[in-house]
Design an enzyme around this catalytic site. Structure first.
Site, PDB file in Angstrom:
ATOM      1  CG  HIS A  75       5.046   2.950   0.757  1.00 58.84           C
ATOM      2  ND1 HIS A  75       4.645   2.575   2.005  1.00 58.84           N
ATOM      3  CD2 HIS A  75       6.268   3.501   0.904  1.00 58.84           C
ATOM      4  CE1 HIS A  75       5.585   2.893   2.888  1.00 58.84           C
ATOM      5  NE2 HIS A  75       6.577   3.471   2.243  1.00 58.84           N
ATOM      6  CE1 TYR A 204      -4.246   1.837   6.945  1.00 60.75           C
ATOM      7  CE2 TYR A 204      -2.843   0.827   5.278  1.00 60.75           C
ATOM      8  CZ  TYR A 204      -3.460   1.945   5.813  1.00 60.75           C
ATOM      9  OH  TYR A 204      -3.293   3.168   5.207  1.00 60.75           O
ATOM     10  N   PRO A 296      -9.292   8.366   9.536  1.00 57.21           N
ATOM     11  CG  PRO A 296      -7.778   8.231  11.295  1.00 57.21           C
ATOM     12  CD  PRO A 296      -9.222   8.482  10.989  1.00 57.21           C
ATOM     13  CE  LYS A 300      -8.309   7.006  -0.575  1.00 60.13           C
ATOM     14  NZ  LYS A 300      -7.030   6.995  -1.254  1.00 60.13           N
ATOM     15  CE1 TYR A 388      -4.266   2.567   2.002  1.00 59.42           C
ATOM     16  CE2 TYR A 388      -2.539   3.010   0.386  1.00 59.42           C
ATOM     17  CZ  TYR A 388      -2.958   2.932   1.704  1.00 59.42           C
ATOM     18  OH  TYR A 388      -2.086   3.221   2.723  1.00 59.42           O
TER      19      TYR A 388
END
Ligand code: APR
Ligand code: PHB
Length: 393
Positions: A75, A204, A296, A300, A388
């Site tokens: 991704h 998200y 979550p 991580k 991220y």
């Protein structure tokens, strides 16, 4: 009573313990794993699977990367959705070419278990009542019951990879350890289904009804989450109720594109930030969820477990190969420096995206302003993307 001897006793056959076992074995260090559950039970857990490049590299080094590269999905970005609009965070452009791999943690655990079995390395499953002894001396040991028989394991080091509820952290005297904890006032209701993901990247979502996340395990299997009050039970949520609520929290195009189907699994998980300091007590090391938990949001957990295992394997290899103790001395500080940064990121991302029940109206508006700033500022997106994809080890 049966007596076994090993160099490194690993407590717990989750991803942390199994990965450590492979890395030590490759370096010629003898290790034994004690696991409370059966292998099938361990493989029944469903957990996040977004892998940072450093985690991918470590799995490759452990010799278990083949299926991850064949089946994992690379991704290059993800979407944020709020106010009915989606905004892409272009990880690759923002980080100078970095990306993440989406590959389920269950599959990583399976790959590690298979590699361990193929190498003929010992794992005692269904090991009950594990008790750790003398880890403040040069001769630590553990006792447990396996198939009704008492087993004594004599070792040189103990790696406590037994998760948040394990025996390792609990074996340390309370005066020697300090814990930091925050429990969030909501949970994540997760649903797994054999339906194509709504988008080829993760979404998200922040909405006044609560957070949502569209994730995936493969091109044919989706994983979705909804923020729900902790008073809810998974049984309160029919599949239809779940899909309807998810649609409400997405943008119109995603709501329209969502392919629904029967849930293979539905469960509610609480959200917690937790760190225990230090992470070494003489010859006992804590690693992974035994020492820290992140909420979550941002996935991580496994990546932090991997960095602990990297530092721990390096420390033990240095001890056995070079007869040097600095890796062991610095293990806790090295891990914690990275852990706190990931804790900060996970807390920030969680705080930004969820609706807090006791929140004042001004806080909700401030979160909205931050989201608007984020999607309009290259600098803010760079900070998010850098965290991220994972900070360096
Ligand atoms: N004796 C032996 N084994 C134990 C004991 C015990 N007393 N207590 C717990 N265990 C085992 C558990 O059954 C489990 O299989 O230790 C293992 C710990 O595994 P995990 O909880 O998966 O922890 P870890 O390997 O550190 O993995 C971290 O898991 O929760 C996610 O987000 C987290 O991705 C991260 C990863
Ligand atoms: C998941 O796929 O389970 C997942 C993905 C990303 C997250 C959390 C969970 O941030």
């Amino acid at each position: 009573m049966k007596t076994l001897r090993t160099q490194v006793l690993i407590v717990g056959a989750g991803p942390s313990g199994l990965l450590l076992g492979q890395l030590l074995h490759k370096a010629g260090i003898v290790n034994l794993i004690l696991e409370r559950q059966t292998g099938d039970y361990v493989l029944g857990r469903i957990r996040a699977g977004v892998l940072e490049q450093t985690t991918v590299d470590l799995l490759d080094e452990a010799g278990v990367g083949a299926r991850m590269h064949a089946e994992g999905l690379v991704h290059h970005g993800f979407d944020l959705v709020f106010d009915g609009q989606r905004h892409r965070i272009d990880l690759q452009a923002l980080t100078g070419g970095k990306s993440v791999i989406v590959y389920g943690q269950t599959e990583i655990t399976r790959d590690l278990m298979e590699a361990r079995a193929a190498a003929g390395l010992p794992t005692l499953y269904s090991a009950a009542d594990v008790q750790l002894r003398n880890f403040d001396s040069a001769h630590p040991s553990a006792r447990c019951i396996v198939n009704g028989e008492e087993v004594l394991v004599q070792c040189e080091f103990i790696a406590g990879c037994d998760g948040y509820h394990g025996v390792s952290r609990a074996s340390v005297p309370g005066s020697a350890i300090r814990s930091f904890e925050k429990i969030y006032p909501f949970g994540w209701l997760g649903l797994l289904s054999d339906t194509p993901p709504v988008s080829h990247e993760l979404i998200y979502g922040s909405h006044e009804r609560g957070f949502s996340l569209c994730s995936m395990r493969s091109a044919a299997r989706s994983r979705y989450y909804l923020q729900v009050p902790l008073t809810e039970q998974a049984g309160d949520w029919s599949d239809e109720r779940f899909w309807n609520e998810l649609r409400l929290r997405l943008d119109p195009a995603a709501a329209e594109a969502l392919v629904t189907g029967p849930a293979l699994e539905k469960s509610i998980a609480p959200l917690r930030s937790f760190v225990a300091e230090p992470m070494r007590f003489g010859r006992l090391f804590l690693a992974g969820d035994a020492a820290h938990i992140v909420p979550p949001t941002g996935a991580k957990g496994l990546n932090l477990a991997a960095s602990d295992i990297y530092y721990l394997s390096q420390a033990l290899i240095e001890h056995y190969r070079d007869r040097r103790g600095s890796g062991i001395e610095h293990y806790s500080a090295r891990c914690l420096s990275r852990i706190w940064k990931a804790e900060r990121f996970s807390w920030w991302f969680s705080s930004l995206m969820h609706s807090f029940p006791q929140e004042q109206a001004i806080e909700a508006r401030l979160h909205r302003a931050e989201l608007e700033y984020l999607v309009s500022s290259h600098a803010a997106q760079t900070v998010m993307a850098e965290n991220y994809v994972g900070l360096p080890w």
